[in-house]
Design a protein around this motif. Structure first.
Motif, mmCIF file in Angstrom:
data_model
loop_
_atom_site.group_PDB
_atom_site.id
_atom_site.type_symbol
_atom_site.label_atom_id
_atom_site.label_comp_id
_atom_site.label_asym_id
_atom_site.label_seq_id
_atom_site.Cartn_x
_atom_site.Cartn_y
_atom_site.Cartn_z
ATOM 1 N N TRP A 76 0.720 -1.311 0.096
ATOM 2 C CA TRP A 76 -0.042 0.005 -0.126
ATOM 3 C C TRP A 76 0.813 1.258 -0.040
ATOM 4 O O TRP A 76 0.433 2.245 -0.498
ATOM 5 N N SER A 77 1.957 1.188 0.372
ATOM 6 C CA SER A 77 2.636 2.176 0.644
ATOM 7 C C SER A 77 3.571 2.924 -0.739
ATOM 8 O O SER A 77 3.908 4.171 -0.904
ATOM 9 N N ALA A 78 3.617 2.059 -1.781
ATOM 10 C CA ALA A 78 4.268 2.671 -3.047
ATOM 11 C C ALA A 78 3.580 3.558 -3.806
ATOM 12 O O ALA A 78 4.110 4.495 -4.166
ATOM 13 N N PRO A 79 2.059 3.555 -3.814
ATOM 14 C CA PRO A 79 1.326 4.481 -4.529
ATOM 15 C C PRO A 79 1.635 5.838 -3.711
ATOM 16 O O PRO A 79 1.525 6.727 -4.501
ATOM 17 N N ALA A 80 1.503 5.677 -2.356
ATOM 18 C CA ALA A 80 1.649 7.014 -1.553
ATOM 19 C C ALA A 80 3.048 7.624 -1.960
ATOM 20 O O ALA A 80 3.119 9.013 -1.998
ATOM 21 N N VAL A 81 3.930 6.647 -1.786
ATOM 22 C CA VAL A 81 5.511 7.441 -2.211
ATOM 23 C C VAL A 81 5.608 8.035 -3.526
ATOM 24 O O VAL A 81 6.101 9.078 -3.613
ATOM 25 N N VAL A 82 5.088 7.286 -4.645
ATOM 26 C CA VAL A 82 5.240 7.749 -5.755
ATOM 27 C C VAL A 82 4.435 8.970 -5.986
ATOM 28 O O VAL A 82 4.754 9.810 -6.720
ATOM 29 N N LEU A 83 3.259 9.070 -5.436
ATOM 30 C CA LEU A 83 2.229 10.289 -5.403
ATOM 31 C C LEU A 83 2.963 11.385 -4.700
ATOM 32 O O LEU A 83 3.063 12.608 -5.310
ATOM 33 N N ALA A 84 3.856 11.179 -3.599
ATOM 34 C CA ALA A 84 4.578 12.139 -2.896
ATOM 35 C C ALA A 84 5.512 12.859 -3.960
ATOM 36 O O ALA A 84 5.864 13.908 -4.097
ATOM 37 N N ALA A 85 6.245 11.781 -4.670
ATOM 38 C CA ALA A 85 7.344 12.380 -5.487
ATOM 39 C C ALA A 85 6.765 13.229 -6.609
ATOM 40 O O ALA A 85 7.345 14.241 -7.013
ATOM 41 N N LEU A 86 5.559 12.480 -7.061
ATOM 42 C CA LEU A 86 5.101 13.436 -8.269
ATOM 43 C C LEU A 86 4.792 14.983 -7.858
ATOM 44 O O LEU A 86 5.060 15.958 -8.576
ATOM 45 N N LEU A 87 4.018 14.761 -6.707
ATOM 46 C CA LEU A 87 3.448 16.297 -6.244
ATOM 47 C C LEU A 87 4.569 17.203 -5.670
ATOM 48 O O LEU A 87 4.625 18.317 -6.072
ATOM 49 N N LEU A 88 5.442 16.603 -4.870
ATOM 50 C CA LEU A 88 6.371 17.116 -4.355
ATOM 51 C C LEU A 88 7.354 17.919 -5.231
ATOM 52 O O LEU A 88 8.164 19.234 -5.099
ATOM 53 N N ARG A 89 7.636 17.047 -6.193
ATOM 54 C CA ARG A 89 8.816 17.640 -7.378
ATOM 55 C C ARG A 89 8.574 18.867 -7.846
ATOM 56 O O ARG A 89 9.214 19.756 -8.088
ATOM 57 N N ARG A 90 7.127 18.799 -8.479
ATOM 58 C CA ARG A 90 6.767 20.102 -8.901
ATOM 59 C C ARG A 90 6.504 21.315 -7.810
ATOM 60 O O ARG A 90 6.727 22.671 -8.071
ATOM 61 N N ALA A 91 5.876 21.064 -6.763
ATOM 62 C CA ALA A 91 5.660 22.123 -5.665
ATOM 63 C C ALA A 91 7.027 22.799 -5.230
ATOM 64 O O ALA A 91 7.067 23.850 -5.263
ATOM 65 N N VAL A 92 7.897 21.865 -5.138
ATOM 66 C CA VAL A 92 9.338 22.379 -4.364
ATOM 67 C C VAL A 92 9.968 23.170 -5.574
ATOM 68 O O VAL A 92 10.519 24.263 -5.398
ATOM 69 N N ASP A 93 9.981 22.779 -6.743
ATOM 70 C CA ASP A 93 10.564 23.764 -7.980
ATOM 71 C C ASP A 93 10.010 24.775 -8.250
ATOM 72 O O ASP A 93 10.681 25.666 -8.189
ATOM 73 N N LEU A 94 8.756 25.031 -8.258
ATOM 74 C CA LEU A 94 8.048 26.541 -8.240
ATOM 75 C C LEU A 94 8.327 27.177 -6.795
ATOM 76 O O LEU A 94 8.458 28.279 -6.990
ATOM 77 N N LEU A 95 8.543 26.703 -5.765
ATOM 78 C CA LEU A 95 8.811 27.469 -4.613
ATOM 79 C C LEU A 95 10.355 27.831 -4.605
ATOM 80 O O LEU A 95 10.432 29.181 -4.152
ATOM 81 N N VAL A 96 11.196 27.180 -5.093
ATOM 82 C CA VAL A 96 12.584 27.525 -5.072
ATOM 83 C C VAL A 96 12.755 28.589 -6.528
ATOM 84 O O VAL A 96 13.574 29.552 -6.371
ATOM 85 N N LEU A 97 11.925 28.380 -7.524
ATOM 86 C CA LEU A 97 11.863 29.244 -8.442
ATOM 87 C C LEU A 97 11.018 30.703 -8.181
ATOM 88 O O LEU A 97 11.322 31.746 -8.975
ATOM 89 N N ARG A 98 10.224 30.708 -7.371
ATOM 90 C CA ARG A 98 9.576 31.636 -7.022
ATOM 91 C C ARG A 98 10.089 33.231 -6.899
ATOM 92 O O ARG A 98 9.625 34.011 -7.629
ATOM 93 N N PRO A 99 11.428 33.260 -6.470
ATOM 94 C CA PRO A 99 12.122 34.479 -6.352
ATOM 95 C C PRO A 99 12.537 35.093 -7.595
ATOM 96 O O PRO A 99 12.582 36.335 -8.044
ATOM 97 N N LEU A 100 12.760 34.129 -8.672
ATOM 98 C CA LEU A 100 13.138 34.641 -9.942
ATOM 99 C C LEU A 100 11.971 34.877 -10.836
ATOM 100 O O LEU A 100 12.192 35.385 -11.887
ATOM 101 N N LEU A 101 10.537 34.625 -10.455
ATOM 102 C CA LEU A 101 9.649 34.485 -11.337
ATOM 103 C C LEU A 101 8.572 35.751 -10.788
ATOM 104 O O LEU A 101 7.260 35.504 -11.140
ATOM 105 N N ARG A 102 8.949 36.305 -9.862
ATOM 106 C CA ARG A 102 7.918 37.187 -9.134
ATOM 107 C C ARG A 102 7.450 38.216 -10.319
ATOM 108 O O ARG A 102 6.096 38.752 -10.327
ATOM 109 N N ARG A 103 8.028 38.813 -11.232
ATOM 110 C CA ARG A 103 7.686 39.568 -12.383
ATOM 111 C C ARG A 103 7.025 38.675 -13.511
ATOM 112 O O ARG A 103 6.670 39.408 -14.496
ATOM 113 N N VAL A 104 7.037 37.360 -13.503
ATOM 114 C CA VAL A 104 6.699 36.547 -14.546
ATOM 115 C C VAL A 104 5.328 35.979 -14.335
ATOM 116 O O VAL A 104 4.360 36.321 -15.058
#
Length: 409
Positions: A311-339
């Motif tokens: 049962w844990s595998a779907p939860a881990v894979v889903l966490a990897a899918l969602l976190l990869r994108r959320a963390v990415d945009l959080l890190v890039l946010r200072p560069l994209l404030r005017r975008v």
């Protein structure tokens, strides 16, 4: 297997989904979700009407080539949608999302999978690379159609298109690094630098740029001399994508990247086209190529292998899918404030689907390494992404529209 049965099932499914595409989009049931469900229902998991093994082609080869062709056609359509001057005006987004964003998404997805899934590091690194690119074909409901035009700002749609197109082509470089470390660790560094980076990736960019410019000049000349009709645009798009895909592969380059670069250059050279017309063409092409691939994938989803993961595998894979994108945009946010505004950044941080490109890279990596787990985990990620991102398209788009309207007021 009877070809008439296949024609009836596949074409009938596409016809029904096409007839009700607008209504299904409004209730957040996009084509990929229903096509994948159709494949599951027709396949051995439920009705057993069709088995992918009965098609007479090795399953891995069939899925890899079907995904490769679908990805090439989809990338060509995505690149051609971008307006004249897009790359120059939006270089901040392009550089940030690709040069910084892809390594961040790769690191986050690899870290989550390695820490929580219990697979070897190089396997986690390969899986992380496979699910790093956002998929341009699955993103179609967000960038084209009445729902997208009514609720999602044009700059968001264009930026999703450009990012997904580029990172799908460049995903090859990320996937080949761990694959080479798994298959030939002694020469992995040299192979990555000389064969992959210089010849395949940079060679693809150069070949694509030259071919795209040359074909664009021929296209303009033919149009100006009255040698082709407007209706020939669709007839030009398909052979354009397939020509670059085949020629790029014959030259030993990353053919997927070559298609996108060629289409991007082509779209900047030919006269600006009407967006509604471009959307109509892209919608037809994507529906014709995209839906059959998801039906095929639904026929071959490894339910037994998923059950064995626990049962844990779907939860881990889903966490990897969602976190990869959320963390990415959080890190890039200072560069994209005017975008992008905060609501747009949140929307972009949520909507990072995987689909056809992940299927292509998973089958490629499995063929090169012989590791079937790559296919098992990737198909789990694709299924979760298609369902979650697909069902959330309409509500997320409506949320963005309301927040943008509130901010404007």
């Amino acid at each position: 297997m009877d070809i008439d049965l296949l024609l009836t099932l596949f074409a009938g499914t596409i016809l029904l989904l096409s007839l009700f595409s607008s209504a299904l989009q409004r209730i957040s049931l996009p084509g990929p979700v229903l096509a994948l469900t159709t494949g599951v229902l027709l396949g051995p998991a439920v009705l057993g009407v069709v088995r992918i093994e009965d098609l007479g082609v090795p399953t891995g080869e069939l899925l890899e080539q079907a995904a490769r062709i679908t990805l090439a056609v989809g990338l060509a359509g995505v690149a051609l949608r971008l307006p004249h001057g897009y790359w120059r005006r939006n270089r901040r987004w392009v550089v940030a999302s690709i040069v910084l964003g892809m390594p961040v998404m790769w690191a986050v997805s690899t870290g989550v999978l390695w820490a929580l899934l219990g697979v070897p590091f190089l396997v986690a690194l390969t899986l992380g690379a496979i699910i790093t690119p956002t998929d341009p074909v699955v993103s179609t409901p967000v960038v084209t159609g009445s729902l997208a035009e009514a609720k999602i700002p044009r700059r968001v749609r264009y930026d999703i298109s450009s990012e997904s197109g580029l990172n799908d082509g460049l995903g090859y470089l990320f996937v080949l690094l761990p694959v080479l470390l798994l298959t030939s660790p002694e020469t992995a560094g040299q192979d990555l630098l000389v064969s992959v980076l210089l010849r395949e990736v940079l060679g693809a960019a150069l070949f694509g740029a030259l071919a795209g410019y040359l074909l664009a000049r021929i296209f303009v000349l033919a149009k100006n001399r009255g040698l082709m009709e407007d209706s020939s645009y669709l007839g030009f798009l398909l052979p354009f994508a397939l020509l670059l895909l085949g020629a790029g592969k014959l030259l030993g380059t990353d053919a997927v990247l070559a298609v996108f670069v060629a289409a991007a250059v082509f779209g900047q050279v030919i006269p600006q086209r009407d967006e509604d017309q471009e959307d109509a063409v892209e919608d037809v092409v994507n529906r014709f190529f995209l839906l059959p691939v998801f039906i095929l994938l639904g026929l071959d989803l490894p339910f037994d292998a998923w059950a064995a993961l626990g049962w844990s595998a779907p939860a881990v894979v889903l966490a990897a899918l969602l976190l990869r994108r959320a963390v990415d945009l959080l890190v890039l946010r200072p560069l994209l404030r005017r975008v992008h505004s905060v609501p747009e950044t949140v929307f972009l941080g949520w909507f990072g689907p995987v689909g056809i490109s992940a299927l292509f890279y998973a089958t490629l990596a499995e063929r090169m390494t012989g590791n079937h787990d790559l296919f098992v985990y990737t198909t789990l990620a694709i299924t979760l992404s298609v369902v979650i991102h697909g069902l959330s398209t309409a509500p997320a788009s409506e949320w963005l529209r309301r927040r943008e309207a509130s901010t404007t007021s």
